[in-house]
Design a protein around this motif. Structure first.
Motif, PDB file in Angstrom:
ATOM      1  N   ASP A  31      -7.024  51.358  87.094  1.00  0.00           N
ATOM      2  CA  ASP A  31      -6.321  50.797  85.939  1.00  0.00           C
ATOM      3  C   ASP A  31      -7.290  50.714  84.758  1.00  0.00           C
ATOM      4  O   ASP A  31      -7.963  49.705  84.553  1.00  0.00           O
ATOM      5  CB  ASP A  31      -5.767  49.419  86.282  1.00  0.00           C
ATOM      6  CG  ASP A  31      -4.860  48.874  85.196  1.00  0.00           C
ATOM      7  OD1 ASP A  31      -4.772  49.499  84.111  1.00  0.00           O
ATOM      8  OD2 ASP A  31      -4.245  47.821  85.428  1.00  0.00           O
ATOM      9  N   ARG A  32      -7.340  51.784  83.970  1.00  0.00           N
ATOM     10  CA  ARG A  32      -8.271  51.842  82.846  1.00  0.00           C
ATOM     11  C   ARG A  32      -7.827  50.974  81.674  1.00  0.00           C
ATOM     12  O   ARG A  32      -8.613  50.663  80.801  1.00  0.00           O
ATOM     13  CB  ARG A  32      -8.439  53.296  82.396  1.00  0.00           C
ATOM     14  CG  ARG A  32      -9.106  54.132  83.475  1.00  0.00           C
ATOM     15  CD  ARG A  32      -9.544  55.451  82.958  1.00  0.00           C
ATOM     16  NE  ARG A  32      -8.471  56.432  83.018  1.00  0.00           N
ATOM     17  CZ  ARG A  32      -8.569  57.642  82.541  1.00  0.00           C
ATOM     18  NH1 ARG A  32      -9.665  58.030  81.947  1.00  0.00           N
ATOM     19  NH2 ARG A  32      -7.573  58.485  82.640  1.00  0.00           N
ATOM     20  N   ASP A  33      -6.571  50.564  81.667  1.00  0.00           N
ATOM     21  CA  ASP A  33      -6.058  49.735  80.570  1.00  0.00           C
ATOM     22  C   ASP A  33      -6.358  48.249  80.752  1.00  0.00           C
ATOM     23  O   ASP A  33      -6.207  47.478  79.816  1.00  0.00           O
ATOM     24  CB  ASP A  33      -4.549  49.932  80.418  1.00  0.00           C
ATOM     25  CG  ASP A  33      -4.192  51.339  79.975  1.00  0.00           C
ATOM     26  OD1 ASP A  33      -5.007  51.962  79.265  1.00  0.00           O
ATOM     27  OD2 ASP A  33      -3.113  51.823  80.363  1.00  0.00           O
ATOM     28  N   HIS A  34      -6.723  47.840  81.952  1.00  0.00           N
ATOM     29  CA  HIS A  34      -6.978  46.422  82.239  1.00  0.00           C
ATOM     30  C   HIS A  34      -8.305  46.272  82.963  1.00  0.00           C
ATOM     31  O   HIS A  34      -8.361  45.795  84.103  1.00  0.00           O
ATOM     32  CB  HIS A  34      -5.830  45.832  83.076  1.00  0.00           C
ATOM     33  CG  HIS A  34      -4.520  45.888  82.371  1.00  0.00           C
ATOM     34  ND1 HIS A  34      -3.596  46.884  82.589  1.00  0.00           N
ATOM     35  CD2 HIS A  34      -4.001  45.092  81.411  1.00  0.00           C
ATOM     36  CE1 HIS A  34      -2.548  46.685  81.799  1.00  0.00           C
ATOM     37  NE2 HIS A  34      -2.770  45.607  81.081  1.00  0.00           N
ATOM     38  N   GLN A  35      -9.374  46.649  82.294  1.00  0.00           N
ATOM     39  CA  GLN A  35     -10.690  46.583  82.898  1.00  0.00           C
ATOM     40  C   GLN A  35     -11.121  45.130  83.089  1.00  0.00           C
ATOM     41  O   GLN A  35     -10.669  44.241  82.375  1.00  0.00           O
ATOM     42  CB  GLN A  35     -11.689  47.342  82.039  1.00  0.00           C
ATOM     43  CG  GLN A  35     -11.364  48.834  82.031  1.00  0.00           C
ATOM     44  CD  GLN A  35     -12.411  49.658  81.335  1.00  0.00           C
ATOM     45  OE1 GLN A  35     -13.539  49.229  81.175  1.00  0.00           O
ATOM     46  NE2 GLN A  35     -12.049  50.862  80.935  1.00  0.00           N
ATOM     47  N   ALA A  99     -12.941  49.650  85.930  1.00  0.00           N
ATOM     48  CA  ALA A  99     -11.501  49.878  85.950  1.00  0.00           C
ATOM     49  C   ALA A  99     -11.074  49.612  87.398  1.00  0.00           C
ATOM     50  O   ALA A  99     -11.430  50.374  88.301  1.00  0.00           O
ATOM     51  CB  ALA A  99     -11.181  51.316  85.549  1.00  0.00           C
ATOM     52  N   ARG A 102      -5.558  49.961  91.133  1.00  0.00           N
ATOM     53  CA  ARG A 102      -4.206  49.476  90.841  1.00  0.00           C
ATOM     54  C   ARG A 102      -3.611  48.725  92.032  1.00  0.00           C
ATOM     55  O   ARG A 102      -2.755  47.870  91.869  1.00  0.00           O
ATOM     56  CB  ARG A 102      -3.296  50.642  90.455  1.00  0.00           C
ATOM     57  CG  ARG A 102      -3.643  51.251  89.122  1.00  0.00           C
ATOM     58  CD  ARG A 102      -2.637  52.349  88.742  1.00  0.00           C
ATOM     59  NE  ARG A 102      -3.084  53.083  87.587  1.00  0.00           N
ATOM     60  CZ  ARG A 102      -2.948  52.693  86.331  1.00  0.00           C
ATOM     61  NH1 ARG A 102      -2.372  51.535  86.068  1.00  0.00           N
ATOM     62  NH2 ARG A 102      -3.395  53.435  85.346  1.00  0.00           N
ATOM     63  N   ASP A 134     -12.400  55.567  81.212  1.00  0.00           N
ATOM     64  CA  ASP A 134     -12.421  55.684  79.761  1.00  0.00           C
ATOM     65  C   ASP A 134     -12.721  54.302  79.194  1.00  0.00           C
ATOM     66  O   ASP A 134     -11.872  53.451  79.119  1.00  0.00           O
ATOM     67  CB  ASP A 134     -11.070  56.184  79.269  1.00  0.00           C
ATOM     68  CG  ASP A 134     -11.050  56.376  77.770  1.00  0.00           C
ATOM     69  OD1 ASP A 134     -12.130  56.335  77.150  1.00  0.00           O
ATOM     70  OD2 ASP A 134      -9.959  56.566  77.228  1.00  0.00           O
ATOM     71  N   SER A 135     -13.971  54.091  78.806  1.00  0.00           N
ATOM     72  CA  SER A 135     -14.383  52.751  78.376  1.00  0.00           C
ATOM     73  C   SER A 135     -14.922  52.754  76.959  1.00  0.00           C
ATOM     74  O   SER A 135     -15.646  51.862  76.569  1.00  0.00           O
ATOM     75  CB  SER A 135     -15.431  52.208  79.338  1.00  0.00           C
ATOM     76  OG  SER A 135     -16.503  53.119  79.463  1.00  0.00           O
ATOM     77  N   LEU A 138     -15.507  49.527  74.364  1.00  0.00           N
ATOM     78  CA  LEU A 138     -15.488  48.233  75.042  1.00  0.00           C
ATOM     79  C   LEU A 138     -16.881  47.633  75.021  1.00  0.00           C
ATOM     80  O   LEU A 138     -17.873  48.324  75.193  1.00  0.00           O
ATOM     81  CB  LEU A 138     -15.034  48.397  76.496  1.00  0.00           C
ATOM     82  CG  LEU A 138     -13.575  48.814  76.665  1.00  0.00           C
ATOM     83  CD1 LEU A 138     -13.284  49.070  78.124  1.00  0.00           C
ATOM     84  CD2 LEU A 138     -12.642  47.762  76.114  1.00  0.00           C
TER      85      LEU A 138
END
Length: 140
Positions: A31-35, A99, A102, A134-135, A138
């Motif tokens: 889950d790259r959107d909720h690191q 990340a 999921r 993909d960070s 951040l």
């Protein structure tokens, strides 16, 4: 006729040898959107192909510990950034942004530019995060 058969066999052989390349997994399980941020102690650093792994022992709120399995880039990609099999060792205390899986299991993906020692020393982050995870942008 012999030449045509040779071309056909060669083409078939190329298709069969390309299959392992296509079998490489995607990173959709992360889950790259909720690191999330983790702090813990390295149990083991596996500098192996096709991906490196950090096994990080993380202290829970109740005082117990949980070992997280964290997948990184290939050793070749890390070597280009100055890493070796001895960059991390058992007992190192780390802070990292990952990340997470999921599934909610204790695991995830890490990138060199999202990891530092707990005492503030930085690891070489010259190697980009080449999609893993993909960070970009951040903060640690």
């Amino acid at each position: 006729m012999t030449r045509r058969l040779a071309v056909l066999l060669t083409a078939g052989l190329l298709v069969l040898t390309a299959a392992p390349i296509l079998a490489h997994h995607s990173f959709a399980m992360f889950d790259r959107d909720h690191q999330i941020d983790l702090e813990g102690v390295v149990k083991e650093f596996r500098f192996v192909n096709p991906h490196t792994f950090i096994y990080l022992v993380v202290k829970q709120d109740d005082g117990s510990t949980e070992t997280w399995s964290l997948e990184g880039q290939s050793p070749a990609a890390l070597v280009r950034g100055g890493w070796t099999s001895k960059t991390l060792k058992a007992g190192d205390e780390l802070k990292m942004r990952i990340a997470p899986l999921r599934s909610g299991a204790p695991g995830g993906a890490w990138a060199p530019n999202q990891i530092s020692f707990r005492d503030g020393r930085e690891l070489d982050a010259s190697q980009s995060s080449i999609g893993f995870p993909d960070s970009a942008g951040l903060e640690r």
